[in-house]
Design an enzyme around this catalytic site. Structure first.
Site, PDB file in Angstrom:
ATOM      1  N   HIS A   1       0.808  -1.220   0.000  1.00  0.00           N
ATOM      2  CA  HIS A   1       0.000   0.000   0.000  1.00  0.00           C
ATOM      3  C   HIS A   1       0.840   1.268   0.000  1.00  0.00           C
ATOM      4  CE1 HIS A   1      -3.955  -1.952   1.638  1.00  0.00           C
ATOM      5  NE2 HIS A   1      -3.703  -2.240   0.375  1.00  0.00           N
TER       6      HIS A   1
ATOM      7  N   ILE B   1       1.163   7.033   0.539  1.00  0.00           N
ATOM      8  CA  ILE B   1       0.634   5.943   1.352  1.00  0.00           C
ATOM      9  C   ILE B   1      -0.861   5.822   1.113  1.00  0.00           C
ATOM     10  CG2 ILE B   1       0.360   5.068   3.711  1.00  0.00           C
ATOM     11  CD1 ILE B   1       2.546   7.226   4.477  1.00  0.00           C
ATOM     12  N   CYS B   2      -1.300   4.584   0.939  1.00  0.00           N
ATOM     13  CA  CYS B   2      -2.720   4.352   0.753  1.00  0.00           C
ATOM     14  C   CYS B   2      -3.242   3.749   2.048  1.00  0.00           C
ATOM     15  CB  CYS B   2      -2.848   3.424  -0.447  1.00  0.00           C
ATOM     16  SG  CYS B   2      -4.407   2.653  -0.652  1.00  0.00           S
ATOM     17  N   LEU B   3      -3.780   4.615   2.906  1.00  0.00           N
ATOM     18  CA  LEU B   3      -4.249   4.155   4.219  1.00  0.00           C
ATOM     19  C   LEU B   3      -5.543   4.895   4.502  1.00  0.00           C
ATOM     20  CD1 LEU B   3      -3.704   2.656   6.924  1.00  0.00           C
ATOM     21  CD2 LEU B   3      -2.432   4.656   7.680  1.00  0.00           C
TER      22      LEU B   3
END
Lengths: 286, 151
Positions: free
Chosen positions: B82, B89-91
């Site tokens: 991610h 950042i893919c959060l």
């Protein structure tokens, strides 16, 4: 007449937006001369005068506007600002609280909730400071009187030593020693007295910390109108409303949450008010 | 304008003790902070220190901060399905739908740290090279698809 007044009002608004507050004030004044029944003309002019720091004019305009329209949070808001500037913190607080009460009833929630909430805190602080100044002045006077009294006491004893010397009951060397002792004892008493007053001063050695349970978890500031969500957590109403505008969810659980689900937390509100009231005016800036 | 005042207070707190592996690098103003993160219990990330760059708007914490990993000689971008190789950042909690104003800088660092701790795949997100080449959007404007919530 009314539509000419509206034109002048639009003109005033444009001038206000461009930062020409005197021009805006003049335009609103002209509008009021044409049609004096519109409360908005008075609140707008009050805002322009607020920018010009013409406090007395702000008071007049706000009172006029409130006379024409009782449910008028903007007028109360500007009124509170002017009263604060004129150093009337008690009146300012009561105006700010009225503004706050009224702005909460506006739907959809007004963007002014937060600034008005902040103003309430500012007024509380000003009120506290005024009282503290009064207290310090009172204390200063008491200290001055005590110092005078102690000084007279010492002088009296010095006089007795002198009298004893004059009567020949005491030799010159002994009298000189006694005099020094008396003066030294007097100096110590004065010092002791001053240090007791210094310790009693709230500025002295205060632990400048606010307990977590009085602090809003979003703004990190002391709350003055805490509301509870379904989870039992409390937040400051105005900051939670800001959040709900963006996302109608509980900040902790993300379950759906709307303004109507919020309940005032009265006990906590009282605790916050007490904390602010009890000698902690610094809390607002904290 | 909550941001500056709240950050001032977070700054005082964050200069105290923090969760293990999280350290404040610099917070020169109330708009941009750097934090370092170390991951203890995952061999993929052992012996490395990662640097996060936080950017705050005046509306923080109502709005999420922008958080990305930054690369320099001593700080690589952690490999994770991610995390794109440009540091994005893919959060979900950094995305405007997943953000909550009760989060703070430390809790964001801890969430990112635990996302690394739980990872078992030495991979970049699918389409990493293409994304890194073509993306001009700010991280918060990107509409990530959280298709894989197991990582």
């Amino acid at each position: 007449m009314a539509h000419i007044a509206d034109q002048l009002k639009a003109e005033g608004n444009a001038l206000f937006k461009s930062g020409d507050y005197s021009g805006a004030e003049a335009a609103y004044t002209a509008a009021i001369a044409r049609y004096a029944q519109n409360p908005l003309l008075f609140t707008n002019r009050a805002f322009a005068r607020l920018k010009l720091r013409a406090w007395d004019g702000v008071l007049d305009d706000c009172l006029h506007s409130i006379n024409l329209l009782a449910d008028n949070f903007k007028a109360y808001y500007y009124l509170a600002e002017a009263q604060l500037a004129l150093n009337h913190p008690h009146e300012a607080l009561s105006s700010a609280l009225t503004a706050y009460e009224q702005v909460l009833r506006v739907t959809p929630p007004s963007a002014n909730v937060h600034p008005i909430s902040q103003l309430v805190l500012k007024c509380k602080k000003a009120k506290w400071e005024a009282r503290e100044r009064e207290r310090a002045r009172g204390r200063g006077q008491l200290l001055a009187e005590l110092e005078d009294a102690l000084d007279m006491l010492t002088q009296g004893e010095v006089g007795q030593v002198q009298a004893a010397l004059d009567r020949g009951e005491m030799g010159a060397v002994e009298a000189e020693e006694r005099r020094k002792e008396v003066l030294e004892a007097g100096r110590k008493k004065l010092e002791e007295c001053r240090s007791v007053f210094a310790i009693a001063d709230p500025e002295h050695g205060e632990r400048r910390e606010v307990p977590d349970w009085l602090v809003d978890n979003i703004s990190f500031e002391v709350m003055h109108d805490p509301v509870m969500t379904k989870t039992g957590h409390s937040y400051e109403r105005s900051t939670l409303i800001e959040h709900l505008k963006r996302s109608p969810t509980d900040p902790l659980t993300r379950e759906p949450l709307t303004v109507n689900d919020l309940r005032p937390n009265l006990a906590l509100k009282q605790a916050c008010a007490d904390f602010l009231e009890n000698n902690k005016g610094w809390v607002v800036d904290w | 304008m909550l941001g500056p005042k709240r950050l001032q207070k977070e700054l005082v707190k964050i200069q105290g003790p923090l969760a293990p592996g999280i350290t404040l690098v610099s917070a020169e103003d109330l708009q941009s902070w750097y934090m370092d993160v170390q991951v203890m219990d995952n061999p993929i990330y052992s012996n490395e220190v990662y640097r996060l760059h936080f950017r705050f708007s005046n509306n923080y914490p109502i709005e999420a901060p922008e958080v990305v990993f930054v690369r320099d000689e001593s700080h690589p971008i952690p490999i994770h399905p991610h995390i794109y190789s440009n540091g994005i950042i893919c959060l979900d909690l950094l995305d405007s739908a997943g953000w909550s104003p009760v989060h703070n800088v430390e809790s964001v660092c801890v969430s990112i740290q635990s996302m690394l701790t739980g990872n078992t795949k030495r991979e970049r997100p699918p389409g990493d090279a293409e994304f890194v080449r073509s993306n001009r959007q700010r991280p918060k404007d990107i509409n990530f698809l959280y298709h894989d919530t197991t990582v």
